[in-house]
Design a protein around this motif. Sequence first.
Motif, short mmCIF file in Angstrom:
data_model
loop_
_atom_site.label_atom_id
_atom_site.label_comp_id
_atom_site.label_asym_id
_atom_site.label_seq_id
_atom_site.Cartn_x
_atom_site.Cartn_y
_atom_site.Cartn_z
N ARG A 38 15.88 -2.16 9.86
CA ARG A 38 14.50 -2.16 10.31
C ARG A 38 13.57 -2.50 9.17
O ARG A 38 13.89 -2.30 8.00
N GLN A 39 12.41 -3.03 9.55
CA GLN A 39 11.40 -3.38 8.56
C GLN A 39 10.04 -2.99 9.08
O GLN A 39 9.58 -3.51 10.10
N ALA A 40 9.41 -2.07 8.38
CA ALA A 40 8.06 -1.65 8.71
C ALA A 40 7.06 -2.50 7.95
O ALA A 40 7.40 -3.08 6.91
N LYS A 43 6.84 -2.95 3.99
CA LYS A 43 8.03 -2.34 3.39
C LYS A 43 9.21 -3.30 3.45
O LYS A 43 9.21 -4.26 4.22
N ARG A 45 13.12 -4.44 4.21
CA ARG A 45 14.08 -4.18 5.28
C ARG A 45 15.11 -3.16 4.79
O ARG A 45 15.61 -3.25 3.67
N THR A 90 8.48 3.57 13.42
CA THR A 90 7.86 2.33 13.87
C THR A 90 8.24 1.18 12.94
O THR A 90 8.04 1.27 11.72
N ALA A 91 8.80 0.13 13.51
CA ALA A 91 9.26 -1.01 12.72
C ALA A 91 9.80 -2.07 13.66
O ALA A 91 9.96 -1.83 14.86
N TYR A 93 13.14 -3.81 14.49
CA TYR A 93 14.56 -3.50 14.33
C TYR A 93 15.37 -4.77 14.52
O TYR A 93 15.19 -5.50 15.50
N GLN A 110 10.56 -5.03 18.43
CA GLN A 110 9.56 -4.08 17.94
C GLN A 110 9.75 -2.72 18.59
O GLN A 110 9.88 -2.59 19.81
#
Length: 115
Positions: A38-40, A43, A45, A90-91, A93, A110
């Motif tokens: 995941r990547q918010a 930030k 991954r 929340t990110a 995926y 998302q």
Amino acid sequence: QVQLVESGGGLVQPGGSLRLSCAASGQIFSIDFMGWYRQAPGKERELVGGIISGGITKYADSVKGRFTISRDNVKNTVSLQMNSLKPEDTAVYYCNVVDLGSIYWGQGTQVTVSS
């Protein structure tokens, strides 16, 4: 080439649940790893969790006890059951598959956890 199709993202309230699924198709030889990153926003991954070919699972500390990964070796699918979701989950995926050393990514789905 391996194609990955993800499904199951969306908006959920804190404490809720979501299930993500990823189906792999195409020229599959021997899948070494199936999992989720995941990547918010703002930030890097990060690995959420995954299953290696021997069935051993690995999870990020932040999701242990809340998320569960399962894999269907016949259908070449991997699912991520997410419970007790938090706003910090929340990110976007991404499904990730490693097939004989080649790395493949899904398009991303998302997940938003908000009241």
